[in-house]
Write a protein that holds these residues in place. Structure first.
Motif, PDB file in Angstrom:
ATOM      1  N   GLY A 102       8.215 -18.989  33.103  1.00  0.00           N
ATOM      2  CA  GLY A 102       9.171 -19.856  33.774  1.00  0.00           C
ATOM      3  C   GLY A 102       8.897 -21.324  33.524  1.00  0.00           C
ATOM      4  N   HIS A 103       7.592 -21.686  33.512  1.00  0.00           N
ATOM      5  CA  HIS A 103       7.234 -23.078  33.233  1.00  0.00           C
ATOM      6  C   HIS A 103       7.754 -23.514  31.863  1.00  0.00           C
ATOM      7  CE1 HIS A 103       4.710 -22.997  36.756  1.00  0.00           C
ATOM      8  NE2 HIS A 103       4.218 -24.203  36.507  1.00  0.00           N
ATOM      9  N   ALA A 104       7.575 -22.651  30.862  1.00  0.00           N
ATOM     10  CA  ALA A 104       8.007 -22.991  29.507  1.00  0.00           C
ATOM     11  C   ALA A 104       9.529 -22.978  29.376  1.00  0.00           C
ATOM     12  CB  ALA A 104       7.384 -22.026  28.498  1.00  0.00           C
ATOM     13  N   MET A 105      10.166 -21.967  29.959  1.00  0.00           N
ATOM     14  CA  MET A 105      11.615 -21.823  29.794  1.00  0.00           C
ATOM     15  C   MET A 105      12.387 -22.875  30.591  1.00  0.00           C
ATOM     16  SD  MET A 105      13.994 -18.495  30.496  1.00  0.00           S
ATOM     17  CE  MET A 105      15.766 -18.690  30.677  1.00  0.00           C
ATOM     18  N   ILE A 106      12.094 -22.975  31.884  1.00  0.00           N
ATOM     19  CA  ILE A 106      12.801 -23.951  32.717  1.00  0.00           C
ATOM     20  C   ILE A 106      12.405 -25.363  32.304  1.00  0.00           C
ATOM     21  CG2 ILE A 106      13.254 -24.706  35.084  1.00  0.00           C
ATOM     22  CD1 ILE A 106      12.378 -21.800  35.916  1.00  0.00           C
ATOM     23  N   GLY A 107      11.124 -25.545  31.966  1.00  0.00           N
ATOM     24  CA  GLY A 107      10.657 -26.853  31.516  1.00  0.00           C
ATOM     25  C   GLY A 107      11.339 -27.302  30.242  1.00  0.00           C
ATOM     26  N   SER A 108      11.506 -26.381  29.279  1.00  0.00           N
ATOM     27  CA  SER A 108      12.146 -26.777  28.018  1.00  0.00           C
ATOM     28  C   SER A 108      13.626 -27.079  28.213  1.00  0.00           C
ATOM     29  CB  SER A 108      11.956 -25.685  26.949  1.00  0.00           C
ATOM     30  OG  SER A 108      12.505 -24.461  27.373  1.00  0.00           O
ATOM     31  N   SER A 109      14.284 -26.388  29.137  1.00  0.00           N
ATOM     32  CA  SER A 109      15.680 -26.711  29.443  1.00  0.00           C
ATOM     33  C   SER A 109      15.783 -28.071  30.129  1.00  0.00           C
ATOM     34  CB  SER A 109      16.294 -25.640  30.353  1.00  0.00           C
ATOM     35  OG  SER A 109      16.428 -24.419  29.683  1.00  0.00           O
ATOM     36  N   PHE A 110      14.914 -28.299  31.112  1.00  0.00           N
ATOM     37  CA  PHE A 110      14.956 -29.535  31.894  1.00  0.00           C
ATOM     38  C   PHE A 110      14.545 -30.743  31.063  1.00  0.00           C
ATOM     39  CE2 PHE A 110      12.617 -32.441  34.833  1.00  0.00           C
ATOM     40  CZ  PHE A 110      13.725 -32.940  35.512  1.00  0.00           C
ATOM     41  N   TYR A 111      13.359 -30.672  30.453  1.00  0.00           N
ATOM     42  CA  TYR A 111      12.889 -31.809  29.665  1.00  0.00           C
ATOM     43  C   TYR A 111      13.665 -31.946  28.348  1.00  0.00           C
ATOM     44  CZ  TYR A 111       9.079 -32.224  32.979  1.00  0.00           C
ATOM     45  OH  TYR A 111       8.347 -32.395  34.131  1.00  0.00           O
ATOM     46  N   GLY A 112      14.138 -30.812  27.829  1.00  0.00           N
ATOM     47  CA  GLY A 112      14.976 -30.873  26.635  1.00  0.00           C
ATOM     48  C   GLY A 112      16.263 -31.630  26.911  1.00  0.00           C
ATOM     49  N   LEU A 113      16.838 -31.425  28.105  1.00  0.00           N
ATOM     50  CA  LEU A 113      18.045 -32.163  28.474  1.00  0.00           C
ATOM     51  C   LEU A 113      17.744 -33.653  28.637  1.00  0.00           C
ATOM     52  CD1 LEU A 113      21.010 -32.245  29.263  1.00  0.00           C
ATOM     53  CD2 LEU A 113      20.337 -31.700  31.612  1.00  0.00           C
ATOM     54  N   LEU A 114      16.584 -33.972  29.230  1.00  0.00           N
ATOM     55  CA  LEU A 114      16.206 -35.382  29.358  1.00  0.00           C
ATOM     56  C   LEU A 114      16.031 -36.032  27.983  1.00  0.00           C
ATOM     57  CD1 LEU A 114      13.659 -35.384  32.335  1.00  0.00           C
ATOM     58  CD2 LEU A 114      16.111 -35.813  32.374  1.00  0.00           C
ATOM     59  N   ILE A 115      15.444 -35.287  27.052  1.00  0.00           N
ATOM     60  CA  ILE A 115      15.296 -35.790  25.680  1.00  0.00           C
ATOM     61  C   ILE A 115      16.669 -36.041  25.065  1.00  0.00           C
ATOM     62  CG2 ILE A 115      14.595 -35.119  23.328  1.00  0.00           C
ATOM     63  CD1 ILE A 115      12.180 -33.699  24.658  1.00  0.00           C
ATOM     64  N   TYR A 116      17.595 -35.123  25.286  1.00  0.00           N
ATOM     65  CA  TYR A 116      18.971 -35.264  24.773  1.00  0.00           C
ATOM     66  C   TYR A 116      19.638 -36.514  25.358  1.00  0.00           C
ATOM     67  CZ  TYR A 116      23.993 -34.204  24.467  1.00  0.00           C
ATOM     68  OH  TYR A 116      25.350 -34.270  24.264  1.00  0.00           O
ATOM     69  N   ILE A 117      19.468 -36.741  26.665  1.00  0.00           N
ATOM     70  CA  ILE A 117      20.070 -37.903  27.320  1.00  0.00           C
ATOM     71  C   ILE A 117      19.464 -39.192  26.790  1.00  0.00           C
ATOM     72  CG2 ILE A 117      20.338 -39.100  29.531  1.00  0.00           C
ATOM     73  CD1 ILE A 117      20.434 -36.288  30.848  1.00  0.00           C
ATOM     74  N   VAL A 118      18.135 -39.206  26.672  1.00  0.00           N
ATOM     75  CA  VAL A 118      17.457 -40.396  26.143  1.00  0.00           C
ATOM     76  C   VAL A 118      17.946 -40.697  24.728  1.00  0.00           C
ATOM     77  CG1 VAL A 118      15.226 -41.273  25.319  1.00  0.00           C
ATOM     78  CG2 VAL A 118      15.397 -40.217  27.580  1.00  0.00           C
ATOM     79  N   TRP A 119      18.037 -39.667  23.899  1.00  0.00           N
ATOM     80  CA  TRP A 119      18.464 -39.853  22.505  1.00  0.00           C
ATOM     81  C   TRP A 119      19.884 -40.399  22.433  1.00  0.00           C
ATOM     82  CZ3 TRP A 119      15.588 -39.930  18.290  1.00  0.00           C
ATOM     83  CH2 TRP A 119      16.218 -39.920  17.043  1.00  0.00           C
ATOM     84  N   ARG A 120      20.739 -39.971  23.364  1.00  0.00           N
ATOM     85  CA  ARG A 120      22.134 -40.410  23.355  1.00  0.00           C
ATOM     86  C   ARG A 120      22.316 -41.809  23.954  1.00  0.00           C
ATOM     87  NH1 ARG A 120      26.028 -37.688  20.361  1.00  0.00           N
ATOM     88  NH2 ARG A 120      25.527 -35.481  20.312  1.00  0.00           N
ATOM     89  N   GLU A 121      21.546 -42.123  24.976  1.00  0.00           N
ATOM     90  CA  GLU A 121      21.852 -43.309  25.777  1.00  0.00           C
ATOM     91  C   GLU A 121      20.927 -44.498  25.549  1.00  0.00           C
ATOM     92  OE1 GLU A 121      24.540 -43.661  27.590  1.00  0.00           O
ATOM     93  OE2 GLU A 121      25.163 -41.646  27.015  1.00  0.00           O
ATOM     94  N   VAL A 122      19.698 -44.282  25.126  1.00  0.00           N
ATOM     95  CA  VAL A 122      18.772 -45.405  24.935  1.00  0.00           C
ATOM     96  C   VAL A 122      19.040 -46.043  23.577  1.00  0.00           C
ATOM     97  CG1 VAL A 122      16.349 -46.093  24.742  1.00  0.00           C
ATOM     98  CG2 VAL A 122      17.031 -44.378  26.433  1.00  0.00           C
ATOM     99  N   ARG A 123      19.387 -47.309  23.578  1.00  0.00           N
ATOM    100  CA  ARG A 123      19.791 -47.991  22.346  1.00  0.00           C
ATOM    101  C   ARG A 123      18.613 -48.462  21.507  1.00  0.00           C
ATOM    102  NH1 ARG A 123      24.182 -45.484  22.106  1.00  0.00           N
ATOM    103  NH2 ARG A 123      25.624 -45.858  23.834  1.00  0.00           N
ATOM    104  N   SER A 124      17.553 -48.899  22.154  1.00  0.00           N
ATOM    105  CA  SER A 124      16.390 -49.410  21.430  1.00  0.00           C
ATOM    106  C   SER A 124      15.651 -48.271  20.730  1.00  0.00           C
ATOM    107  CB  SER A 124      15.436 -50.118  22.391  1.00  0.00           C
ATOM    108  OG  SER A 124      14.184 -50.347  21.774  1.00  0.00           O
ATOM    109  N   PRO A 125      15.503 -48.321  19.409  1.00  0.00           N
ATOM    110  CA  PRO A 125      14.779 -47.263  18.699  1.00  0.00           C
ATOM    111  C   PRO A 125      13.345 -47.090  19.204  1.00  0.00           C
ATOM    112  CG  PRO A 125      15.973 -48.626  17.143  1.00  0.00           C
ATOM    113  CD  PRO A 125      16.069 -49.311  18.472  1.00  0.00           C
TER     114      PRO A 125
END
Length: 236
Positions: free
Chosen positions: A142-165
């Protein structure tokens, strides 16, 4: 006109590359999950799992155990009951992030439900050598599965919204390392087999990709409906 055409073709190429990468990630995760399932439940091969336990034992100490428990907390039930809600509240203050807030809430909830369903389906007991008292079943983690969904989504949001490389890559790197350490902490603490963790990562990413795709479809339908309603009001 030629310049505009070149830009359009360049954008099309980038979108196609992104779509190909997403498809490859989805297929790769399906293969990993299928392979882990085959090794554990058909071949019943535990050599890899026990080899990883032996490796973790080579650097076990009180300080390392405390560190691993610390990282493990960041995908625990106590943490994931609070963190998504706090992130949703913060995002709700920013108009352009409100749809992401809904995604965080939906994906955190549905990945938890799916993980429990899969655990019931496979019914693999936890390792007898667990260093922490843990309830429930083992496969997938559960830690790996739920964690990868949760943190993976945060990574997706950061990649889309943070402008500074610089900040984009920094946050993506930190979240990725945290996710890997969460998975390894479960192996180190002997509360999950390595195959549980790898299967959890794979299924978490699979569900993240499916959920983001479904949410995008819902987003287009919802905002498309609003535009149609506004158009009718203007016409009348």
């Amino acid at each position: 006109m030629k310049s505009l055409t070149k830009r359009f073709l360049k954008l099309l190429t980038l979108l196609s590359a992104e779509a190909v990468l997403v498809a490859l990630a989805f297929i790769a995760c399906l293969l990993v999950f299928g392979y882990m399932t085959r090794e554990v439940f058909i071949q019943q091969d535990t050599d890899f799992d026990h080899a990883m336990f032996r490796y973790a034992a080579t650097h076990r100490s009180e300080s390392m155990t405390r560190l691993m428990r610390f990282f493990s907390f960041f995908a625990s039930a106590d943490y994931l009951l609070v963190a998504p809600a706090l992130i949703v509240l913060v995002m709700a203050w920013f108009h352009h992030l409100r749809w992401y807030a809904l995604k965080v809430l939906v994906i955190a909830f549905t990945s938890t439900m799916l993980n429990q369903l899969l655990k019931r389906l496979f019914e693999r007991p936890r390792p007898m050598t667990a260093m922490l008292e843990q309830s429930g079943l083992s496969f997938p983690s559960g830690h790996a599965m739920i964690g990868s969904s949760f943190y993976g989504l945060l990574i997706y949001i950061v990649w889309r919204e943070v402008r500074s490389p610089f900040w984009r890559w920094l946050w993506v790197s930190l979240l990725s390392v945290l996710l890997l350490l969460i998975g390894y902490s479960r192996i180190y603490l002997n509360v999950h087999y390595t195959t549980d963790v790898l299967a959890g990562y794979a299924m978490g990413i699979i569900w993240l990709l499916i959920a983001v795709w479904l949410m995008k479809k819902l987003e287009r339908w919802y905002f498309g409906g609003l535009e149609n309603m506004e158009g009718r009001k203007l016409e009348s």
